[in-house]
Design an enzyme around this catalytic site. Structure first.
Site, PDB file in Angstrom:
ATOM      1  N   GLU A  33      11.574  -1.080 -10.346  1.00 27.48           N
ATOM      2  CA  GLU A  33      10.518  -1.374 -10.505  1.00 27.48           C
ATOM      3  C   GLU A  33      10.282  -1.368 -12.042  1.00 27.48           C
ATOM      4  OE1 GLU A  33       7.346  -1.401  -9.317  1.00 27.48           O
ATOM      5  OE2 GLU A  33       6.332  -1.517 -12.098  1.00 27.48           O
ATOM      6  N   ILE A  49      -8.496   0.959   2.447  1.00 23.74           N
ATOM      7  CA  ILE A  49      -8.366   1.607   4.382  1.00 23.74           C
ATOM      8  C   ILE A  49      -6.819   0.705   5.705  1.00 23.74           C
ATOM      9  CG2 ILE A  49      -9.806  -0.178   5.939  1.00 23.74           C
ATOM     10  CD1 ILE A  49     -11.886  -0.429   3.819  1.00 23.74           C
ATOM     11  N   HIS A  51      -6.739  -0.526   7.985  1.00 19.85           N
ATOM     12  CA  HIS A  51      -7.152  -1.432   8.579  1.00 19.85           C
ATOM     13  C   HIS A  51      -6.708  -1.738  10.595  1.00 19.85           C
ATOM     14  CE1 HIS A  51     -10.072  -3.451   6.127  1.00 19.85           C
ATOM     15  NE2 HIS A  51      -7.778  -3.611   5.576  1.00 19.85           N
ATOM     16  N   VAL A 176      13.324  -6.625 -13.782  1.00 28.68           N
ATOM     17  CA  VAL A 176      14.223  -7.960 -13.445  1.00 28.68           C
ATOM     18  C   VAL A 176      13.531  -9.142 -13.823  1.00 28.68           C
ATOM     19  CG1 VAL A 176      15.053  -9.011 -10.830  1.00 28.68           C
ATOM     20  CG2 VAL A 176      14.163  -6.599 -10.701  1.00 28.68           C
ATOM     21  N   ARG A 318      -5.061  -9.142  -6.283  1.00 29.70           N
ATOM     22  CA  ARG A 318      -4.679  -9.022  -4.718  1.00 29.70           C
ATOM     23  C   ARG A 318      -3.224 -10.361  -4.621  1.00 29.70           C
ATOM     24  NH1 ARG A 318      -9.667  -9.791  -4.364  1.00 29.70           N
ATOM     25  NH2 ARG A 318     -11.032  -8.383  -1.565  1.00 29.70           N
ATOM     26  N   SER A 345      -4.092  -7.993   1.236  1.00 35.64           N
ATOM     27  CA  SER A 345      -5.038  -7.201   2.530  1.00 35.64           C
ATOM     28  C   SER A 345      -4.708  -7.849   3.760  1.00 35.64           C
ATOM     29  CB  SER A 345      -6.114  -6.785   2.412  1.00 35.64           C
ATOM     30  OG  SER A 345      -6.940  -6.138   3.017  1.00 35.64           O
ATOM     31  N   CYS A 408      -8.114  20.143 -15.214  1.00 36.01           N
ATOM     32  CA  CYS A 408      -9.067  19.808 -15.279  1.00 36.01           C
ATOM     33  C   CYS A 408     -10.502  20.209 -14.243  1.00 36.01           C
ATOM     34  CB  CYS A 408      -8.574  18.471 -14.517  1.00 36.01           C
ATOM     35  SG  CYS A 408      -9.401  17.183 -13.994  1.00 36.01           S
ATOM     36  N   CYS A 443     -16.240  13.428 -15.580  1.00 36.31           N
ATOM     37  CA  CYS A 443     -15.703  13.082 -17.333  1.00 36.31           C
ATOM     38  C   CYS A 443     -15.044  12.269 -17.159  1.00 36.31           C
ATOM     39  CB  CYS A 443     -15.639  14.178 -18.195  1.00 36.31           C
ATOM     40  SG  CYS A 443     -14.044  15.011 -18.176  1.00 36.31           S
TER      41      CYS A 443
HETATM   42  C1  LIG Z   1      -9.123  -5.355  -3.909  1.00 39.70           C
HETATM   43  C2  LIG Z   1      -8.081  -4.998  -3.400  1.00 39.70           C
HETATM   44  C3  LIG Z   1      -8.539  -4.068  -2.311  1.00 39.70           C
HETATM   45  C4  LIG Z   1      -7.222  -4.811  -1.301  1.00 39.70           C
HETATM   46  N1  LIG Z   1      -7.753  -3.403   0.135  1.00 39.70           N
HETATM   47  C5  LIG Z   1      -6.661  -2.885   1.062  1.00 39.70           C
HETATM   48  C6  LIG Z   1      -7.407  -2.655   2.061  1.00 39.70           C
HETATM   49  O1  LIG Z   1      -8.229  -1.642   2.143  1.00 39.70           O
HETATM   50  N2  LIG Z   1      -6.360  -2.041   2.998  1.00 39.70           N
HETATM   51  C7  LIG Z   1      -4.970  -2.982   3.212  1.00 39.70           C
HETATM   52  O2  LIG Z   1      -4.156  -3.242   3.748  1.00 39.70           O
HETATM   53  N3  LIG Z   1      -4.753  -3.653   2.143  1.00 39.70           N
HETATM   54  C8  LIG Z   1      -5.836  -3.686   0.752  1.00 39.70           C
HETATM   55  N4  LIG Z   1      -5.287  -4.552   0.035  1.00 39.70           N
HETATM   56  C9  LIG Z   1      -3.951  -4.869   0.281  1.00 39.70           C
HETATM   57  C10 LIG Z   1      -2.631  -4.162  -0.971  1.00 39.70           C
HETATM   58  O3  LIG Z   1      -2.976  -3.376  -1.623  1.00 39.70           O
HETATM   59  C11 LIG Z   1      -1.737  -4.604  -0.864  1.00 39.70           C
HETATM   60  O4  LIG Z   1      -1.174  -5.242   0.442  1.00 39.70           O
HETATM   61  C12 LIG Z   1      -0.167  -3.863  -0.894  1.00 39.70           C
HETATM   62  O5  LIG Z   1      -0.349  -3.009  -2.284  1.00 39.70           O
HETATM   63  C13 LIG Z   1       0.681  -4.922  -1.447  1.00 39.70           C
HETATM   64  O6  LIG Z   1       1.865  -4.038  -1.883  1.00 39.70           O
HETATM   65  P1  LIG Z   1       3.145  -4.315  -2.122  1.00 39.70           P
HETATM   66  O7  LIG Z   1       4.256  -2.940  -2.332  1.00 39.70           O
HETATM   67  O8  LIG Z   1       3.715  -5.281  -2.246  1.00 39.70           O
HETATM   68  O9  LIG Z   1       3.025  -4.821  -3.901  1.00 39.70           O
HETATM   69  P2  LIG Z   1       2.514  -4.278  -6.194  1.00 39.70           P
HETATM   70  O10 LIG Z   1       1.680  -2.310  -5.213  1.00 39.70           O
HETATM   71  O11 LIG Z   1       1.682  -5.039  -6.056  1.00 39.70           O
HETATM   72  O12 LIG Z   1       4.134  -4.069  -5.303  1.00 39.70           O
HETATM   73  C14 LIG Z   1       5.178  -4.818  -6.311  1.00 39.70           C
HETATM   74  C15 LIG Z   1       5.452  -4.099  -7.231  1.00 39.70           C
HETATM   75  O13 LIG Z   1       6.553  -4.810  -8.227  1.00 39.70           O
HETATM   76  C16 LIG Z   1       6.734  -4.928  -9.724  1.00 39.70           C
HETATM   77  N5  LIG Z   1       7.730  -6.194 -10.119  1.00 39.70           N
HETATM   78  C17 LIG Z   1       6.757  -6.407 -10.433  1.00 39.70           C
HETATM   79  N6  LIG Z   1       7.887  -7.799 -11.082  1.00 39.70           N
HETATM   80  C18 LIG Z   1       9.256  -6.833 -11.138  1.00 39.70           C
HETATM   81  C19 LIG Z   1       9.243  -7.454 -11.758  1.00 39.70           C
HETATM   82  N7  LIG Z   1      10.315  -8.640 -11.796  1.00 39.70           N
HETATM   83  N8  LIG Z   1      11.127  -6.076 -11.935  1.00 39.70           N
HETATM   84  C20 LIG Z   1      10.700  -4.746 -11.343  1.00 39.70           C
HETATM   85  N9  LIG Z   1       9.417  -4.663 -10.840  1.00 39.70           N
HETATM   86  C21 LIG Z   1       8.631  -6.322 -10.683  1.00 39.70           C
HETATM   87  C22 LIG Z   1       5.271  -4.458 -10.287  1.00 39.70           C
HETATM   88  O14 LIG Z   1       5.439  -3.659 -10.897  1.00 39.70           O
HETATM   89  C23 LIG Z   1       4.519  -3.775  -8.008  1.00 39.70           C
HETATM   90  O15 LIG Z   1       4.397  -2.144  -8.969  1.00 39.70           O
HETATM   91  C24 LIG Z   1      -5.996  -5.221  -1.082  1.00 39.70           C
HETATM   92  C25 LIG Z   1      -5.403  -5.270  -2.060  1.00 39.70           C
HETATM   93  C26 LIG Z   1      -6.758  -5.251  -3.533  1.00 39.70           C
HETATM   94  C27 LIG Z   1      -6.011  -5.529  -5.195  1.00 39.70           C
END
Ligand SMILES: Cc1cc2nc3c(=O)[nH]c(=O)nc-3n(C[C@H](O)[C@H](O)[C@H](O)COP(=O)(O)OP(=O)(O)OC[C@H]3O[C@@H](n4cnc5c(N)ncnc54)[C@H](O)[C@@H]3O)c2cc1C
Length: 492
Positions: A33, A49, A51, A176, A318, A345, A408, A443
């Site tokens: 990470e 959520i 869903h 990475v 997203r 999402s 806190c 706060c």
């Molecule tokens: C506004 C918003 C609302 C949403 N609401 C919902 C909801 O209500 N319900 C739902 O089911 N989903 C929701 N989603 C979608 C959900 O948040 C995502 O689908 C999910 O968090 C994706 O997870 P992930 O692990 O794929 O990505 P991330 O959490 O982005 O994790 C990817 C990780 O990879 C790391 N990374 C990237 N490049 C590198 C690299 N080169 N080297 C090392 N590390 C790297 C990043 O730092 C990051 O920590 C929402 C998203 C957003 C933005």
């Protein structure tokens, strides 16, 4: 060949995959990470959520449609195993016009097709009997009792802790920079801390998944950021709905939601604004975006609290894939390259199902490890002093007086909880915040931030000025100053 899998990205998806893979005997799982902590990408800033799964068209987006419903079911078990608080409150999609009512019927039919249980259309009076704050303009709603709300950062931390207990190595502040491929197979990843050899590389890099894919020679998709902005109200501000209130969705987004978070704050958002492909760090909020969220949320309810009750605004990005659907696959070329990409999402809801799907696909492609005899499904959450009865407090505090020292005041977080969070892996002020909620109250850390920095400094054996908010580059200071003389204990 070395039997190691490297998962790129410690978000909810990467960590769910690591958790599932950690159950296999003889496979070393390493999560890499770039940030200083887990879950700081899309997984931290979303609506939280789980869903129920009626949104996604199973023909256009088969992975989203299938994996959200399955993920929703799996979360009921996973949340219990991992001690993640979830409010299985259900959701209402509100219709205010004839066109909205047509959309509800489409969603109902789609939900039934996707296998979502107990969906029902309610009339306006039934809706207001359930949720008196709903606007008089609402004529119907789709009631989906299996939806829930959790704290997405608590969920990610819980997954990480369970992974570590099961032998997973999580390397933070490790970027990475390349995927090494030789003779058509992956050999590992080049990182800012050197090369890590692996037979499998799982790309769960969120917004950067397209870039990781290109490093492996895969270029059939792109990821663009789609920003969503939110407003969070003080805990005392209300009225707050007991269920998640959605508008009728648009083709781009599920719309601005009115919900009560698991912590008890009224929250409204998000909007959906497509940004250029290179705007992957632009998580600021905008005046127009927040005004839009306010306007849209106001249409769903009779009255929002006053704007002065807003304690925080934030935004999340997203990872929107060019094809629209989740990319969940094991590639033939390069061999050993696995992808859980394009996790827009409902990626949070789907994460456990994505993880099981990745395991299934890896097995079909040669992963032949059996399950461990001893694998720890359960994870114990840290002690939360807020909400403990007097009898429990009388037992806990004399045993460890640090649980009697409040750090806190807004969120009622004690020194004992902060120390526990640090011992569980928090290294930064935000790391403590996302584990304990210290700094998330009215706060917003104005009073507790320095105290938390002092506890971090003491526990990590570092000077206070070198403590960071969120990793290298966000240090509190550049060196000792008069008001922070060495030896002076600011925590007292
Ligand atoms: C506004 C918003 C609302 C949403 N609401 C919902 C909801 O209500 N319900 C739902 O089911 N989903 C929701 N989603 C979608 C959900 O948040 C995502 O689908 C999910 O968090 C994706 O997870 P992930 O692990 O794929 O990505 P991330 O959490 O982005 O994790 C990817 C990780 O990879 C790391 N990374 C990237 N490049 C590198 C690299 N080169 N080297 C090392 N590390 C790297 C990043 O730092 C990051 O920590 C929402 C998203 C957003 C933005």
């Amino acid at each position: 060949m070395l039997d190691r899998v490297v998962v790129v990205g410690a978000g909810v998806v990467g960590l769910s995959i690591a958790r599932v893979l950690s159950a296999l005997e003889g496979l070393e799982v390493v999560v890499v990470e770039k940030e200083a902590d887990v879950g700081w990408g899309a997984s931290k800033a979303n609506t939280g959520i789980i869903h129920s799964g009626y949104d996604d068209d199973p023909v256009k987006y088969p992975n989203r449609a299938r994996l959200a419903v399955k993920g929703n079911r799996l979360w009921t078990t996973w949340a219990e195993q991992l001690s993640i608080p979830v409010d299985w409150c259900g959701s209402l999609v509100l219709a205010r016009s004839l066109e909205d009512r047509r959309v509800l019927r489409k969603l109902l039919a789609r939900g039934i097709r996707n296998g979502v249980p107990a969906l029902r259309i309610l009339d306006g009076e039934e809706v207001r009997a359930l949720e008196p704050m709903v606007s008089e303009d609402v004529v119907e709603a789709l009631w989906s009792p299996t939806a829930g709300v959790l704290s997405p950062y608590e969920a990610t931390v819980a997954l990480a802790e369970n992974c570590v207990e099961n032998g997973v190595k999580i390397l933070t502040e490790t970027l990475v920079k390349g995927v090494r491929v030789k003779g058509g197979s992956v050999e590992g990843v080049e990182t800012s801390r050197g090369f890590i050899g692996a037979r499998w590389v799982v790309n769960a890099a969120g917004l950067y998944a397209d870039e990781i894919a290109r490093m492996a020679g895969v270029s059939d998709y792109t990821i663009t950021p789609r920003r969503g902005e939110y407003l969070v109200f003080d805990k005392d501000a209300g009225p707050k709905p007991s269920r998640i209130l959605f508008p009728s969705p648009t083709p781009v987004s599920k719309g601005v939601v009115v919900e009560t978070t698991v912590a008890g704050n009224l929250m409204i958002g998000p909007n959906a604004v497509d940004l250029p492909r290179d705007a992957k760090e632009e998580t600021y909020t905008t005046k127009e975006g927040l005004a839009y969220v306010w306007r849209e949320a106001s249409k769903l309810v009779k009255k929002l609290p006053g704007k002065r009750e807003v304690i925080r605004v934030f935004s999340g990005l997203r990872p929107q894939p060019s094809g629209g659907d989740f990319i969940v696959r094991v590639l033939e070329e390069p061999e050993g390259f696995v992808e859980a990409a394009g996790m827009r999402s409902p990626g949070l809801a789907a994460a456990p199902a994505v993880a099981l799907e990745i395991l299934r696909l890896m097995r079909l492609n040669g992963l032949d490890h059996g399950f461990k005899k001893r694998w720890k499904a359960e994870r114990r959450a840290g002690l939360r002093i807020m909400g403990l009865g007097w009898d429990m407090l009388e037992k806990t505090v004399p045993r460890n007086p640090s649980y009697g020292r409040v750090v806190c005041w807004c969120e009622g977080v004690t020194e004992g909880e902060v120390v526990d969070a640090i011992r569980r892996g928090a290294k930064t002020i935000d790391g403590v915040k996302f584990r304990t909620r210290a700094g998330m109250g009215r706060c917003q850390g104005a009073f507790c931030r320095l105290r938390i920095a002092a506890i971090l400094a003491r526990e990590l054996g570092k000077p206070i000025w070198s403590i960071t908010v969120k990793g290298t580059g966000s240090e509190l200071g550049v060196g000792d100053v008069k008001s922070l003389l060495e030896g002076e204990d600011v925590a007292d």
